[in-house]
Scaffold this active site. Structure first.
Site, PDB file in Angstrom:
ATOM      1  N   HIS A 454     -47.219 -53.999 105.904  1.00 43.70           N
ATOM      2  CA  HIS A 454     -46.995 -55.364 104.665  1.00 43.70           C
ATOM      3  C   HIS A 454     -47.846 -56.306 105.646  1.00 43.70           C
ATOM      4  O   HIS A 454     -48.157 -57.486 105.248  1.00 43.70           O
ATOM      5  CB  HIS A 454     -46.490 -55.107 104.507  1.00 43.70           C
ATOM      6  CG  HIS A 454     -45.548 -54.627 103.413  1.00 43.70           C
ATOM      7  ND1 HIS A 454     -46.283 -54.613 101.700  1.00 43.70           N
ATOM      8  CD2 HIS A 454     -44.804 -53.216 103.779  1.00 43.70           C
ATOM      9  CE1 HIS A 454     -45.427 -53.121 101.239  1.00 43.70           C
ATOM     10  NE2 HIS A 454     -44.801 -52.769 102.478  1.00 43.70           N
ATOM     11  N   ASP A 496     -41.006 -50.717 106.561  1.00 40.42           N
ATOM     12  CA  ASP A 496     -41.680 -49.755 106.169  1.00 40.42           C
ATOM     13  C   ASP A 496     -42.594 -49.503 105.150  1.00 40.42           C
ATOM     14  O   ASP A 496     -43.530 -50.536 105.943  1.00 40.42           O
ATOM     15  CB  ASP A 496     -40.684 -49.868 104.354  1.00 40.42           C
ATOM     16  CG  ASP A 496     -40.864 -51.292 103.916  1.00 40.42           C
ATOM     17  OD1 ASP A 496     -41.603 -51.902 104.312  1.00 40.42           O
ATOM     18  OD2 ASP A 496     -41.165 -50.797 102.602  1.00 40.42           O
ATOM     19  N   GLU A 497     -42.968 -48.105 104.371  1.00 41.39           N
ATOM     20  CA  GLU A 497     -44.322 -47.880 104.332  1.00 41.39           C
ATOM     21  C   GLU A 497     -45.334 -48.067 105.187  1.00 41.39           C
ATOM     22  O   GLU A 497     -46.522 -49.232 104.744  1.00 41.39           O
ATOM     23  CB  GLU A 497     -44.838 -48.963 102.411  1.00 41.39           C
ATOM     24  CG  GLU A 497     -43.844 -48.862 101.315  1.00 41.39           C
ATOM     25  CD  GLU A 497     -43.939 -49.666 100.329  1.00 41.39           C
ATOM     26  OE1 GLU A 497     -43.944 -48.832  99.543  1.00 41.39           O
ATOM     27  OE2 GLU A 497     -44.065 -50.536 100.114  1.00 41.39           O
ATOM     28  N   VAL A 498     -45.583 -48.128 105.768  1.00 44.56           N
ATOM     29  CA  VAL A 498     -46.593 -47.927 106.656  1.00 44.56           C
ATOM     30  C   VAL A 498     -46.235 -46.853 108.139  1.00 44.56           C
ATOM     31  O   VAL A 498     -45.591 -46.123 107.593  1.00 44.56           O
ATOM     32  CB  VAL A 498     -46.043 -49.385 107.956  1.00 44.56           C
ATOM     33  CG1 VAL A 498     -45.130 -49.250 108.837  1.00 44.56           C
ATOM     34  CG2 VAL A 498     -47.551 -49.131 109.313  1.00 44.56           C
ATOM     35  N   TRP A 538     -33.552 -48.839 100.129  1.00 41.72           N
ATOM     36  CA  TRP A 538     -34.446 -48.927  98.683  1.00 41.72           C
ATOM     37  C   TRP A 538     -35.013 -47.536  97.815  1.00 41.72           C
ATOM     38  O   TRP A 538     -35.987 -47.792  97.341  1.00 41.72           O
ATOM     39  CB  TRP A 538     -35.717 -49.748  99.056  1.00 41.72           C
ATOM     40  CG  TRP A 538     -36.840 -49.290  99.809  1.00 41.72           C
ATOM     41  CD1 TRP A 538     -36.393 -48.584 101.261  1.00 41.72           C
ATOM     42  CD2 TRP A 538     -38.199 -48.096  99.950  1.00 41.72           C
ATOM     43  NE1 TRP A 538     -37.684 -48.095 102.262  1.00 41.72           N
ATOM     44  CE2 TRP A 538     -38.512 -47.875 100.975  1.00 41.72           C
ATOM     45  CE3 TRP A 538     -38.239 -47.448  98.362  1.00 41.72           C
ATOM     46  CZ2 TRP A 538     -39.578 -46.310 100.517  1.00 41.72           C
ATOM     47  CZ3 TRP A 538     -39.961 -47.274  98.259  1.00 41.72           C
ATOM     48  CH2 TRP A 538     -40.451 -46.697  99.868  1.00 41.72           C
TER      49      TRP A 538
END
Length: 856
Positions: A454, A496-498, A538
């Site tokens: 992000h 996260d999300e990487v 999450w």
């Protein structure tokens, strides 16, 4: 005069006795006083509306300043000194013509004083009720008991010698309330002394009231005026509450007693809180004589866990004593006390002992995507404090924009490197102010600097990827600056999300922060975090490690939730799969991730159920307990679970009415809505196919499939992780949902209606013109098909930069439709083809919302 009035009573009763249609006779004007006619003439010159709350009666009503007493302009004084029940009937058409919302009637003292028989008085009161029901059936009538009288003052002898008759009339008024369609309010018991006479503390002539009497009157009728429960609704509900007889007068208690300086800040907060309610108090160190007082003090409160937040609150007629182990506990107790003094005059006596079930009770705001002003953030922080939440998770950096000023690197917050709200960020001084604002309310601000994912805004500003050696060096420098600038115990790293291309990145960053004295938090699942970094869950993925600490945020993203669904699912959650906090499970945080652009900052609160969800979360995280699994609806067969939710909903609705009147609060009563689910009908992929429930003459029978609520989710887009009401949903099927509701009159009613509450995180398409959704859903009211709204952006393709406008029922005008007197039927058609959306931005959430909205 008295003889003529007695004649009129007999004439009136004879005239009305044979009528089913209530027709009031013409009454000779000379029967009533000059003052009576002056007042009636004056009332006739004043405006009237359906929002009015009318106090109707004689001199006792006439003597009150109702608007000032309640601080509410809806209240109308329609009392006339000397009036009798015949006088009320004579001027009743004038009152009924305004169609007021509520009428509070207190009449009879003068009737009995003039020797009007009790039976005649009662019949007139019943006639008043019948006429109002005939002429203005939506008006709620409250008949108040006749007040006691007192002979000791040697005044109004004809009135004060009627004590026995007053008691007999009151008994009949109470007994016959249901049959005559009014609500009876017993004022007598609260005003009477041990002899059954009007207590001397409330009068100076044995008949009329002093200010203290009107204060008590306000306290007694307050729940009926505002449509709330008889006892103050407490959220979160305390662990132990014992209600006691009596009350503490805030008007008599003029002091807050606090010894030493330790609790002076809390005492000052309480003083300001009371001041905002119009109650002026002083802070002193010793109680004065026998004067009532409020005391804050440190002491030993035994609590099974988290004693630093525990408190005990004792309310008696003489004092309010708030005791806690720490100043934080005192602050928590003040929030409960604030809810106890809802009418701003009297506090019901009680003994409360309270402590939290979880130590971590958090709320997360994403300002990286949509900037929020400091003023709007403080509004939310104030509400957090009011409901004892203690963690403000502040998501500051995103792909869209970097929102925290770093003085050495102004390019991070430069407008050209932001995609939305260009140039909007939080300065160092604003950030420090927010941290202190939270601290003053015993809330810990947790800043999130999201790394290494992000981070597109960082890349645009700095020209390097975070996981490169140059990027890592910059991140370390920035985080060092943050740690040295801001006095916060935690830094949230995201993580996260990487795709992790530099396995040394997160270990290096967490090691640095730990050396700088900060505790770290990261998302799980996420990157390769250190064992002493707290995991914020999450998603359900993999077993938990016994050596790690966790915060639960799974299925607590309210940007994915329908407002009505959010309250049910959060209230019933078992946070962290635990009934209370442990060494491993610290607590939970509910989150607002509004990915889509908004037109104005307040839309984040309008389009996401922030405040309803906050109250549900506050109760669950403070009280503990809950049910395992992630549910969207309460099954009507789960009677205990439903009853507990109904109790919470009553309290929630009271808080909505009293504390959120000017704030976005998207919720409506839903726990009494029961749906019969009819199906499944195989539609072969033809969503327009018509089945038996739509055909003329169909009579639904009791179905084994039922659901409760305004929003019913048949199948969630995260099925089976999040369960809907259908255990085995099938594609290419049509279901129907049937319910009915009562209306006292034929009128036009407002409804919340929707079939696809779009997530504010997905770039979903708006409905096509002439449809409710892309599944072919429909709703019938009394066999008439209801037309979908005229969408402002019909067929708008999903676009994160195209703000939602009217796609959600909670932020568009309600549907209006005619209903008839009696039972009204609702049939909802719910076809579905595939459970697979056209793409991941358009998931299929098979659901509907239909709620007849209350007019109050």
């Amino acid at each position: 005069m008295i003889t003529r009035l007695l004649f009129f009573f007999c004439f009136l009763l004879c005239t009305l006795s044979g009528w089913s249609q209530i027709v009031l006779p013409a009454t000779p004007d000379p029967l009533f006083s000059t003052y009576y006619h002056q007042r009636v003439s004056h009332f006739g010159s004043l405006p009237a509306s359906a929002k009015d709350i009318v106090f109707l009666g004689n001199s006792i009503t006439d003597g009150a300043e109702w608007v000032e007493l309640f601080t509410d302009n809806r209240l109308k004084n329609r009392g006339i000194s000397g009036d009798v029940s015949a006088g009320i009937l004579h001027r009743l058409p004038q009152i009924a013509a305004g169609k007021p919302a509520k009428i509070f009637l207190l009449i009879g003292t003068n009737d009995l004083a003039r020797n009007i028989p009790a039976d005649s008085l009662l019949k007139n009161i019943y006639r008043i009720a019948a006429y109002l029901r005939q002429e203005t059936p939506l008006t709620k009538l409250f008949v108040q008991s006749i007040l006691p009288v007192n002979t000791a003052f040697n005044k109004f002898a004809r009135h004060t010698n009627k004590g026995d008759q007053i008691r007999k009339v009151n008994a009949q008024l109470q007994q016959n309330a249901l049959a005559n369609h009014y609500t009876f309010i017993d004022l007598f018991a609260a005003f009477a002394n041990e002899k059954g006479e009007l207590a001397a503390t409330f009068t100076n002539d044995g008949l009329h009231l002093t200010g203290k009497g009107y204060t008590l009157w306000k306290h007694l009728v307050y729940p009926y005026v505002f449509g709330v429960e008889s006892r103050p609704a407490l959220i979160p509900v305390p662990q132990k509450t014992q209600w006691l007889p009596g009350y503490f007068s805030l008007l008599a208690g003029k002091t807050i007693v606090v010894k030493g300086k330790t609790l002076k800040p809390e005492a000052e907060q309480l003083r300001q809180l009371l001041g905002a309610k119009g109650i002026s108090v002083k802070i002193i160190e010793e109680a004065k004589g026998n004067e009532p007082f409020i005391e804050l003090r440190l002491g030993k409160i035994n609590a099974p866990q988290y004693p630093e937040e525990a408190y005990q609150l004792e309310v008696t007629a003489k004092k309010v004593v708030l005791t806690a182990n720490t100043a934080h506990g005192i602050f928590n107790g003040i929030q409960t006390l604030s809810q106890l003094i809802r009418d701003n005059v009297l506090v019901d006596a009680c003994l409360i002992t309270d402590w939290p079930a979880f130590s971590w009770r958090g709320y997360m705001v994403d300002v990286g995507r949509n900037f929020q002003s400091v003023a709007l953030l403080k509004q939310q922080i104030d509400k957090m404090a009011q409901y004892k939440l203690n963690i403000f998770h502040f998501h500051l950096t995103e792909d869209i924009a970097w929102r925290l000023q770093i003085p050495k690197y102004p390019q991070l917050t430069a407008p050209e490197h932001m995609l939305r709200n260009k140039g909007a960020y939080y300065s160092v001084s604003e950030m420090k102010d927010l941290i202190q604002y939270c601290r003053d309310r015993y809330i810990t601000l947790v800043p999130e600097i999201d790394v290494p994912g992000h981070s597109a805004a960082f890349v645009r500003a700095m020209g390097v990827e975070m996981q490169s050696p140059e990027g890592l060096a910059l991140v370390k420098e920035i985080l060092t600056d943050v740690c040295q600038t801001y006095d916060v115990p935690y830094i949230h790293l995201g993580g996260d999300e990487v795709k992790i291309t530099n396995p040394d990145f997160l270990p290096a960053v967490t090691s640095l922060l730990h050396r700088l004295g900060k505790k770290t938090i990261g998302w799980e699942p996420g990157g390769n975090l250190a064992d002493n970094t707290i995991r914020q869950l999450w998603m359900t993925e993999g077993p938990r490690q016994p050596n790690l600490k966790y915060i639960d945020s799974r299925h607590l993203y309210i940007n994915h939730m329908d407002p009505l669904e959010s309250v049910i699912t959060i209230y019933n959650r078992q946070l962290g799969d635990a009934i209370q906090g442990t060494e491993q499970v610290l607590g939970a945080t509910f989150c607002v991730w509004h990915d889509r652009n908004v037109l104005k900052e307040e839309d984040v609160l309008h389009m996401n159920p922030v405040y309803p969800a906050m109250l549900a979360f506050a109760e669950r995280s403070w009280q503990g307990g809950g049910y395992s699994g992630w549910i969207t609806n309460i099954k009507s067969s789960a009677s205990q679970q439903l009853q507990v939710f109904k109790d919470f909903e009553k309290r929630l609705l009271e808080h909505q009415k009293l504390y959120f009147a000017s704030l976005p609060f998207s919720y409506a009563a839903q726990s009494e809505l029961k749906w019969e689910l009819l199906g499944p009908f195989k539609n072969g992929g033809d969503v327009a196919q018509v089945f038996a429930p739509e055909k003329k003459g169909f009579k639904p029978e009791n179905s084994p499939f039922t659901a409760v609520g305004g929003t019913v989710v048949l199948r969630h887009f995260w099925h089976p992780l999040v369960t809907g009401v259908l255990e085995n949903p099938e594609e290419n099927t049509t279901w129907y949902a049937y319910t009915r509701f009562w209306s006292d009159v034929s009128t036009t009613k407002k409804f919340w209606i929707g079939f696809n509450n779009l997530s504010r995180s997905y770039n979903s398409n708006s409905p096509v013109e002439g449809t409710w959704d892309n599944r072919g859903s429909a709703v019938f009211l009394n066999n008439q098909l209801l037309t979908p709204p005229q969408w402002q952006r019909a067929g708008q393709k999903g676009n994160g930069e195209a703000p939602l406008l009217d796609e959600g029922y909670e932020y568009r005008a309600p549907i209006t439709a005619p209903v008839h007197k009696g039972w009204n039927k609702i049939l909802v058609k719910l076809p579905v083809k595939s459970f697979k959306g056209s793409d991941w931005q358009n998931p299929v959430k098979w659901m509907f919302t239909v709620v007849p909205l209350s007019e109050e």
